[in-house]
Write a protein that holds these residues in place. Structure first.
Motif, PDB file in Angstrom:
ATOM      1  N   ASN A   1       0.794  -1.226   0.000  1.00 15.11           N
ATOM      2  CA  ASN A   1       0.000   0.000   0.000  1.00 15.11           C
ATOM      3  C   ASN A   1       0.827   1.277   0.000  1.00 15.11           C
ATOM      4  OD1 ASN A   1      -2.741  -0.648  -0.199  1.00 15.11           O
ATOM      5  ND2 ASN A   1      -2.677  -1.521   1.854  1.00 15.11           N
ATOM      6  N   THR A   2       2.123   1.123   0.078  1.00 14.96           N
ATOM      7  CA  THR A   2       2.998   2.297   0.057  1.00 14.96           C
ATOM      8  C   THR A   2       4.156   2.024  -0.892  1.00 14.96           C
ATOM      9  OG1 THR A   2       2.448   2.581   2.385  1.00 14.96           O
ATOM     10  CG2 THR A   2       4.234   3.907   1.551  1.00 14.96           C
ATOM     11  N   LEU A   3       4.479   3.014  -1.693  1.00 12.57           N
ATOM     12  CA  LEU A   3       5.580   2.825  -2.644  1.00 12.57           C
ATOM     13  C   LEU A   3       6.787   3.669  -2.248  1.00 12.57           C
ATOM     14  CD1 LEU A   3       3.799   2.848  -6.123  1.00 12.57           C
ATOM     15  CD2 LEU A   3       4.332   0.927  -4.654  1.00 12.57           C
ATOM     16  N   LEU A   4       7.941   3.099  -2.472  1.00 13.33           N
ATOM     17  CA  LEU A   4       9.176   3.836  -2.215  1.00 13.33           C
ATOM     18  C   LEU A   4       9.673   4.383  -3.548  1.00 13.33           C
ATOM     19  CD1 LEU A   4      11.317   4.604  -0.096  1.00 13.33           C
ATOM     20  CD2 LEU A   4      12.526   2.544  -0.704  1.00 13.33           C
ATOM     21  N   LEU A   5       9.835   5.675  -3.609  1.00 14.87           N
ATOM     22  CA  LEU A   5      10.234   6.325  -4.855  1.00 14.87           C
ATOM     23  C   LEU A   5      11.585   7.009  -4.670  1.00 14.87           C
ATOM     24  CD1 LEU A   5       6.753   7.944  -5.462  1.00 14.87           C
ATOM     25  CD2 LEU A   5       7.591   5.846  -6.482  1.00 14.87           C
ATOM     26  N   ALA A   6      12.247   7.240  -5.760  1.00 15.04           N
ATOM     27  CA  ALA A   6      13.556   7.888  -5.676  1.00 15.04           C
ATOM     28  C   ALA A   6      13.688   8.969  -6.727  1.00 15.04           C
ATOM     29  CB  ALA A   6      14.668   6.863  -5.856  1.00 15.04           C
ATOM     30  N   HIS A   7      14.227  10.090  -6.295  1.00 18.51           N
ATOM     31  CA  HIS A   7      14.541  11.181  -7.205  1.00 18.51           C
ATOM     32  C   HIS A   7      15.964  11.597  -6.868  1.00 18.51           C
ATOM     33  CE1 HIS A   7      14.263  14.972  -9.346  1.00 18.51           C
ATOM     34  NE2 HIS A   7      14.713  15.564  -8.252  1.00 18.51           N
ATOM     35  N   ASP A   8      16.866  11.341  -7.785  1.00 15.25           N
ATOM     36  CA  ASP A   8      18.281  11.531  -7.483  1.00 15.25           C
ATOM     37  C   ASP A   8      18.607  10.714  -6.231  1.00 15.25           C
ATOM     38  OD1 ASP A   8      20.847  12.300  -7.476  1.00 15.25           O
ATOM     39  OD2 ASP A   8      20.511  14.422  -7.197  1.00 15.25           O
ATOM     40  N   ASN A   9      19.178  11.309  -5.208  1.00 15.06           N
ATOM     41  CA  ASN A   9      19.485  10.536  -4.003  1.00 15.06           C
ATOM     42  C   ASN A   9      18.416  10.659  -2.925  1.00 15.06           C
ATOM     43  OD1 ASN A   9      21.878   9.140  -4.538  1.00 15.06           O
ATOM     44  ND2 ASN A   9      23.007  11.061  -4.459  1.00 15.06           N
ATOM     45  N   ILE A  10      17.320  11.342  -3.232  1.00 11.91           N
ATOM     46  CA  ILE A  10      16.244  11.462  -2.241  1.00 11.91           C
ATOM     47  C   ILE A  10      15.350  10.240  -2.353  1.00 11.91           C
ATOM     48  CG2 ILE A  10      14.264  12.802  -1.467  1.00 11.91           C
ATOM     49  CD1 ILE A  10      15.447  15.213  -2.813  1.00 11.91           C
ATOM     50  N   LEU A  11      15.134   9.595  -1.233  1.00  6.27           N
ATOM     51  CA  LEU A  11      14.152   8.508  -1.191  1.00  6.27           C
ATOM     52  C   LEU A  11      12.927   9.044  -0.473  1.00  6.27           C
ATOM     53  CD1 LEU A  11      16.215   5.395  -0.048  1.00  6.27           C
ATOM     54  CD2 LEU A  11      15.519   6.000  -2.342  1.00  6.27           C
ATOM     55  N   PHE A  12      11.763   8.723  -0.967  1.00  5.77           N
ATOM     56  CA  PHE A  12      10.558   9.115  -0.238  1.00  5.77           C
ATOM     57  C   PHE A  12       9.474   8.082  -0.485  1.00  5.77           C
ATOM     58  CE2 PHE A  12       8.164  10.744  -3.898  1.00  5.77           C
ATOM     59  CZ  PHE A  12       9.188  11.014  -4.800  1.00  5.77           C
ATOM     60  N   TYR A  13       8.579   7.965   0.480  1.00  8.19           N
ATOM     61  CA  TYR A  13       7.497   7.018   0.258  1.00  8.19           C
ATOM     62  C   TYR A  13       6.162   7.733   0.167  1.00  8.19           C
ATOM     63  CZ  TYR A  13       7.144   6.602   5.464  1.00  8.19           C
ATOM     64  OH  TYR A  13       7.026   6.806   6.812  1.00  8.19           O
ATOM     65  N   LEU A  14       5.325   7.119  -0.631  1.00  2.00           N
ATOM     66  CA  LEU A  14       4.060   7.753  -1.009  1.00  2.00           C
ATOM     67  C   LEU A  14       2.977   6.693  -0.894  1.00  2.00           C
ATOM     68  CD1 LEU A  14       3.086  10.440  -2.317  1.00  2.00           C
ATOM     69  CD2 LEU A  14       3.564   9.426  -4.520  1.00  2.00           C
ATOM     70  N   SER A  15       1.867   7.025  -0.240  1.00  2.00           N
ATOM     71  CA  SER A  15       0.812   6.020  -0.077  1.00  2.00           C
ATOM     72  C   SER A  15       0.187   5.696  -1.427  1.00  2.00           C
ATOM     73  CB  SER A  15      -0.244   6.505   0.900  1.00  2.00           C
ATOM     74  OG  SER A  15      -1.026   7.487   0.291  1.00  2.00           O
ATOM     75  N   LYS A  16      -0.283   4.486  -1.573  1.00  2.00           N
ATOM     76  CA  LYS A  16      -0.753   4.024  -2.876  1.00  2.00           C
ATOM     77  C   LYS A  16      -1.987   4.793  -3.355  1.00  2.00           C
ATOM     78  CE  LYS A  16      -0.776  -0.327  -5.327  1.00  2.00           C
ATOM     79  NZ  LYS A  16      -0.932  -1.766  -5.207  1.00  2.00           N
ATOM     80  N   VAL A  17      -2.769   5.285  -2.382  1.00  2.00           N
ATOM     81  CA  VAL A  17      -3.948   6.083  -2.749  1.00  2.00           C
ATOM     82  C   VAL A  17      -3.509   7.223  -3.661  1.00  2.00           C
ATOM     83  CG1 VAL A  17      -5.760   7.589  -1.835  1.00  2.00           C
ATOM     84  CG2 VAL A  17      -5.145   5.495  -0.631  1.00  2.00           C
ATOM     85  N   GLU A  18      -2.386   7.849  -3.285  1.00  2.00           N
ATOM     86  CA  GLU A  18      -1.870   8.938  -4.108  1.00  2.00           C
ATOM     87  C   GLU A  18      -1.190   8.399  -5.368  1.00  2.00           C
ATOM     88  OE1 GLU A  18      -1.503  12.568  -3.767  1.00  2.00           O
ATOM     89  OE2 GLU A  18      -3.401  12.074  -2.829  1.00  2.00           O
TER      90      GLU A  18
END
Lengths: 640, 80
Positions: free
Chosen positions: B54-71
């Motif tokens: 239900n949550t995805l881990l995303l990466a932009h350059d060296n920033i990691l962030f997680y975003l709930s699947k609803v979004e």
């Protein structure tokens, strides 16, 4: 230049820098939003560098650490603290801290800080292995009129060298320019694909994470309660019994001390000290291991993996930080809930904190687990921790069933995850010793007073005549006998247990010593206080103590963070839950049929809930009128 | 680990799909992404999925962030 303030994005190393500069020991870990309040201390210059600083006439410098913020128009609780501070205080110098992991991320805050027209210095924390490319550093220096320094915050020498340069900067020649942050020259750094270490690959993956995490926790428990912990514990225990105890008794006899004086020292203060100090090495090892895991950043990955799961019970992944911290100290964990985005989330998390018992209760758990279940002590301690987690989960689930948090999906949908890094061993050891020092100093002062009071109550009757320690005529026996029958259904209705429970409200550190003192037994015979089935009774007692209300300091903090009504709710929820779970545990161990009926009942409830949910989902969505839509919350957000 | 198996990007980089309207991302998400220095149009990689998906881990350059699947569901059209 007398006031210096540290400002930067979350988790760039502000508190680490602050601790080095001021020789403090505030909690710093590898996750976002750990600092939720301002801290100020005087600059503490190492003696070797004093001549250099004295030449510059540096004295009485105050350093202030602020919670991390991404911008100056933020809306979260801890970010507002930073913004309000910067508005109200006219500090001489702002030190804007960047981290080298992603340079571009720091631009938004820096460009906002420039607008405040204050003196600014940028320090880039060069976190290994993310070196600041020389090209980028030259570009930053060439394009701005803000002094920029690079240093590694793990090196004390490097930090003070940079500060020597900062104090020599002539700010008159600098003229801050706003537009430099809008240039595209830094974009060179943005299209790089992320790379991951082996450890990160393990902790990112949905299947390897649970295995890796459980293995890590197992290793932690094995180190703390296994051969290493046992060795140090036995060493300290022998030191107390063979050396201190024997010497003390000889001394008292040689000076012909009064019998009640020998009784007070031998059965009161000495037992209390010995009972807890024997388990301090294991406690210290566990705290060190947890500090290492925290410094590596493992708990942040736990937050990511359980975020979806926690949303189903009305919490978010961010709640994990406060709940994990509560294993160290419930009181500070309550304060860290400030980084949660809504009041409802904060209150729900605070309500669950008592179920994650603090480290001060470890001596009690370890002593009983070691004495009654010597061979399986790791599993008993681990099982009690697991019962605490499951209880918290069920309480949150029940609350969410009756009071569903409608907008949970809109809270913190984007949360930054720190990169895993090697733990800084000296820092983690320093943290662990600081915890140990806090515990020991608090314990010594509390235990001396409370042991004396308890011994007095146990040895004197209401007519203030000395009746001997643990006499049935003592005041203590009369008082406890009123409360003790309440615990009969839980299997530990003894005066010693009642005293221990009552004392734990004052401070959790008192639970074990009071249990020993009140039972007037040596630690080796402590299981005698559990009549009948000592295994079921002692586990039931441990579960009750684990889930029981937190100490007074924590309750006061909850009151400060919320209100009286909510504090009373926390107390009642903790007592009621502890009683119910302890009752279930006791009867489940005594009678497996009871456990079977209970599990069947829970399964029936879960199945019933599924049918109800299926019925509800068959209804049309009230927002989009779509028959198949089950995302009322999402529709609600989209409609907004 | 192959990190480029799934890639999110904005419409301008994704000819296969219908236009992504940034209004579909909640203002809260956009605000947070901007805070992290990620603008619409930035290349974002999916690098992990939580245990319950239900949550995805995303990466932009060296920033990691997680975003709930609803979004995340709202930007699913951006898969390349």
């Amino acid at each position: 230049m007398n006031n210096i303030v540290l400002v930067g994005n979350p988790n760039v190393g502000k508190t680490t820098l602050f601790n080095t500069l001021t020789n403090s020991n505030f909690r710093a870990g590898n996750w976002h939003g750990l600092t939720v309040d301002t801290q100020s201390r005087n600059l503490h210059i190492p003696k070797s560098l004093e001549p250099k600083f004295n030449k510059l006439h540096i004295e009485n410098i105050t350093i202030t650490d602020l919670p991390g913020t991404y911008t100056l128009d933020a809306d979260s609780f801890e970010e507002k603290i930073t913004i309000d501070y910067l508005k109200k205080h006219s500090d001489d110098l702002i030190i804007n801290i960047w981290d080298s992991i992603n340079i571009e991320k720091n631009f938004a805050l820096s460009s906002a800080l420039v607008k405040t027209s204050k003196k600014i210095v940028i320090i880039i924390n060069e976190i290994s292995p993310y070196k600041v490319p020389t090209k980028i550093l030259h570009q930053i220096k060439a394009s701005t009129n803000i002094p920029v320094f690079v240093c590694n915050f793990n090196s004390k020498k490097s930090i003070f060298d940079v500060f020597l340069h900062i104090f020599q900067v002539n700010f008159n020649i600098y003229n801050n320019k706003l537009q430099f942050f809008d240039t595209d020259i830094f974009k060179i750094n943005t299209l790089k694909k992320p790379t991951f270490t082996l450890l990160e690959k393990i902790f990112i993956h949905r299947w390897s994470f649970p295995i890796g995490f459980l293995f890590t926790i197992f290793i932690t428990f094995f180190i703390a309660f296994g051969p290493v912990g046992d060795f140090f514990s036995n060493l300290l225990s022998r030191f107390f019994i063979d050396i201190i105890g024997a010497q003390l008794l000889d001394f008292l006899k040689s000076v012909n001390a009064h019998p009640w004086c020998i009784d007070l020292i031998q059965n009161g203060i000495f037992i209390a000290f010995k009972s807890v100090f024997s388990f301090l090495p294991q406690m210290l090892l566990l705290l060190t291991c947890f500090n290492i895991l925290e410094d590596i950043g493992v708990f942040s990955y736990l937050a990511f993996h359980v975020d979806g799961l926690l949303r189903k019970i009305g919490l978010t992944g961010k709640s994990v930080f406060s709940l994990v911290l509560s294993y160290g100290c419930n009181t500070s964990a309550v304060t860290t809930t400030r980084n949660l985005p809504s009041n409802t989330l904060r209150r729900r998390t605070i309500l669950l904190i008592p179920f994650f018992s603090c480290s001060a209760e470890l001596p009690l758990m370890l002593s009983l687990a070691s004495l009654i279940f010597s061979k399986y002590r790791y599993w008993i301690v681990l099982a009690i921790y697991l019962i605490g987690i499951l209880t918290a989960f069920f309480v949150a689930l029940l609350i969410n069933l009756f009071h569903k948090e409608k907008y949970i999906a809109s809270y913190n949908v984007v949360t930054e995850l720190p990169r895993l890094r090697l733990a800084h061993l000296s820092k983690t050891l320093k943290d662990a010793f600081a915890n140990f020092k806090d515990f020991a100093s608090k314990f010594v002062s509390l235990i001396t007073i409370s042991s004396f009071i308890l011994w007095f109550l146990m040895s004197f009757d209401f007519g203030l005549s000395y009746v001997g320690s643990g006499s049935l005529d003592s005041m203590f026996i009369h008082i406890s006998s009123v409360i003790t029958p309440i615990f009969i259904p839980l299997g530990f209705a003894s005066v010693a247990c009642t005293a221990s429970i009552l004392a734990s409200i004052i401070a959790k550190e008192l639970a074990l010593p009071i249990l020993c003192t009140a039972s007037t037994l040596s630690l080796a015979k402590i299981n005698d206080i559990f009549y009948a089935d000592s295994v079921a009774s002692s586990i039931s007692f441990l579960v009750f103590m684990f889930l029981f209300i937190p100490c007074i300091a924590c309750l006061i903090n909850i009151y400060n963070e919320t209100n009286l009504q909510f504090t009373i709710r926390v107390i009642l929820t903790s007592i009621f839950t502890a009683y119910i779970v302890s009752f279930i545990t006791y009867h489940a161990i005594l009678n497996p049929i009871f456990l079977f009926i209970l599990v069947s009942f829970i399964i029936l409830l879960a199945v019933g809930r599924c049918f109800v949910l299926k019925y509800i989902r068959q209804q049309n969505c009230k927002y989009c009128s779509n028959h198949s839509c089950s995302q009322n919350i999402q529709c609600n957000i989209l409609n907004k | 680990m192959t990190i480029s198996d799934k890639k999110y990007t904005s419409l301008s980089h994704s000819p296969k799909h219908q236009p992504l309207t940034i209004q579909k991302l909640s203002p809260n998400t956009l605000k947070h992404l901007n805070k992290l220095g990620i603008d619409i149009g930035s290349i974002i990689y999916r690098v992990g999925t939580s245990i319950d998906s239900n949550t995805l881990l995303l990466a932009h350059d060296n920033i990691l962030f997680y975003l709930s699947k609803v979004e995340c569901n709202n930007i699913e059209v951006c898969y390349e």
